[in-house]
Design a protein around this motif. Sequence first.
Motif, mmCIF file in Angstrom:
data_model
loop_
_atom_site.group_PDB
_atom_site.id
_atom_site.type_symbol
_atom_site.label_atom_id
_atom_site.label_comp_id
_atom_site.label_asym_id
_atom_site.label_seq_id
_atom_site.Cartn_x
_atom_site.Cartn_y
_atom_site.Cartn_z
ATOM 1 N N ALA A 174 24.861 57.689 21.090
ATOM 2 C CA ALA A 174 24.833 59.003 20.444
ATOM 3 C C ALA A 174 25.359 60.089 21.377
ATOM 4 C CB ALA A 174 23.414 59.322 19.991
ATOM 5 N N ASN A 175 25.028 59.994 22.669
ATOM 6 C CA ASN A 175 25.486 60.997 23.631
ATOM 7 C C ASN A 175 27.003 60.970 23.816
ATOM 8 O OD1 ASN A 175 22.916 61.982 24.092
ATOM 9 N ND2 ASN A 175 22.562 60.710 25.893
ATOM 10 N N GLY A 198 28.953 60.638 21.325
ATOM 11 C CA GLY A 198 29.500 61.142 20.080
ATOM 12 C C GLY A 198 29.531 60.143 18.953
ATOM 13 N N LYS A 219 28.222 58.023 15.803
ATOM 14 C CA LYS A 219 27.263 58.204 14.717
ATOM 15 C C LYS A 219 26.341 56.990 14.705
ATOM 16 C CE LYS A 219 27.031 58.873 9.709
ATOM 17 N NZ LYS A 219 27.836 58.965 8.458
ATOM 18 N N ASP A 260 22.979 55.053 13.135
ATOM 19 C CA ASP A 260 22.006 54.890 12.049
ATOM 20 C C ASP A 260 21.156 53.664 12.315
ATOM 21 O OD1 ASP A 260 22.539 56.835 9.649
ATOM 22 O OD2 ASP A 260 24.521 56.227 10.353
ATOM 23 N N THR A 315 15.619 60.813 17.609
ATOM 24 C CA THR A 315 16.180 61.803 16.691
ATOM 25 C C THR A 315 16.718 63.024 17.433
ATOM 26 O OG1 THR A 315 13.967 62.719 16.309
ATOM 27 C CG2 THR A 315 14.747 61.038 14.775
ATOM 28 N N SER A 316 16.098 63.383 18.559
ATOM 29 C CA SER A 316 16.597 64.529 19.314
ATOM 30 C C SER A 316 17.962 64.252 19.926
ATOM 31 C CB SER A 316 15.607 64.917 20.416
ATOM 32 O OG SER A 316 15.465 63.866 21.358
ATOM 33 N N ALA A 317 18.297 62.972 20.083
ATOM 34 C CA ALA A 317 19.621 62.598 20.585
ATOM 35 C C ALA A 317 20.640 62.465 19.461
ATOM 36 C CB ALA A 317 19.536 61.285 21.363
ATOM 37 N N GLY A 318 20.183 62.603 18.212
ATOM 38 C CA GLY A 318 21.095 62.515 17.080
ATOM 39 C C GLY A 318 21.045 61.202 16.332
ATOM 40 N N VAL A 319 20.149 60.301 16.727
ATOM 41 C CA VAL A 319 20.004 59.024 16.027
ATOM 42 C C VAL A 319 19.290 59.267 14.700
ATOM 43 C CG1 VAL A 319 18.980 56.718 16.094
ATOM 44 C CG2 VAL A 319 19.936 57.731 18.185
ATOM 45 N N ARG A 320 19.842 58.744 13.612
ATOM 46 C CA ARG A 320 19.194 58.836 12.301
ATOM 47 C C ARG A 320 18.357 57.572 12.094
ATOM 48 N NH1 ARG A 320 23.835 61.289 12.393
ATOM 49 N NH2 ARG A 320 24.889 59.283 12.517
#
Length: 415
Positions: free
Chosen positions: A59-60, A62, A64, A66, A86-91
């Motif tokens: 995620a870091n 860039g 995506k 899931d 989730t704070s790293a952008g993982v859904r």
Amino acid sequence: MSANWIPGNKVVLLENGEEYFPRVFECIANAQREVIVETFILFEDKVGQQLAEALIAAANKGAKVDVLVDGFGSPDLSDAYIGRLTSAGVRLRVFDPGPRLWGWRLKMLRRMHRKIVVVDGERAFVGGINYSADHLADFGPQAKQDYAVEIEGPLVAQIHRFVLHAIAAGGAGRSWLRRRVPAVQFDSLPESGSVAAQFVTRDNRRHTNDIERHYRATIRAARHRLVIANAYFFPGYRLIRELRRAARRGVDVRLILQGEPDMPIVKTAARMLYHHLMHAGVKIYEYCERPLHGKVALADDEWATVGSSNLDPLSLSLNLEANVVLRDREFNQHLYERLEHLMCNACNQVQVQDVEEPGTWRMVRSFFVFHLMRWYPSWASWLPTHTPRVMAAEAVTSATPPRNLDRSPDRTVEA
């Protein structure tokens, strides 16, 4: 059942967590565009922490990312663990989460039991290995014996499209995110090897018995060799009948089943079938080194399968499953050598005299067992068929009261 074999794939067998985890974590961490993970079990032990690190690394960069976990198999992810992802952008999403009643997990039927990873739409992993430390030998006597495959080539496009639809449909075939899924053609990836393969799934809508039908067709076609290693073995009447017929026509039929099961009822149920199979010539080996968790099979010199599907009522009639079916001499031989190593070094072959019982009781018990097996695919459809929900993990934890977050694997979960 699809008859379309997709040629040109490279497939590598990965045995146990020692081979699987380092490879899959490396691929996830190095992802450039996309990571999709589906798993039944995710625990917050050292393996779960390593998975989190790999997902965050992707995620870091860039990518995506899931992740879909099952609400029954992965019930105790902490707010801290979820927040870290989730704070790293993982859904992170949960398939059909449910409340507990006096500490017991409910909604145990129709689970999302698949174990799939797709990285950058170019590499896939499919098998039976969950993200928990009990898939590593250093876990101790209860460490599990299991298998997965790493795939490159045109088949990955089909698996990629499947997991994209699973995300959009909430994992089970109904619209959830309602976003457009890009069409992926089978020929959109270059050939990477010589393996012809199929990706076969089981759901509760259109593909209710595809995996079982592949097994039955292969058993019927087998001519000289059939080896099935399966953790939870209590298949339907028709599959048992095909195994007996194969053995009687001279096929060397061998079953590798649990001798040291993680759940005692597993061995009890399987042993109810032993005499019926062995009297037809089927050879049965009980793996006694540690719990067997594998779901693999091979036939003759080319056919093989690796996946998440057990041969029991849950996998064959209720759960969401995924297997890869392969046609390749080299892979078939390699898998046979690994299974033969188990049979020779870690199994006890069951003898007919070990399972004999008084004739009357055996006949009565067999009557009820086989009629139960014969009809369970029909009555399974009567079981609850609520539409599964998929929720963001944050929503699940916020709606769930505090609970004991013991990270030790729950031995009552069939995985």
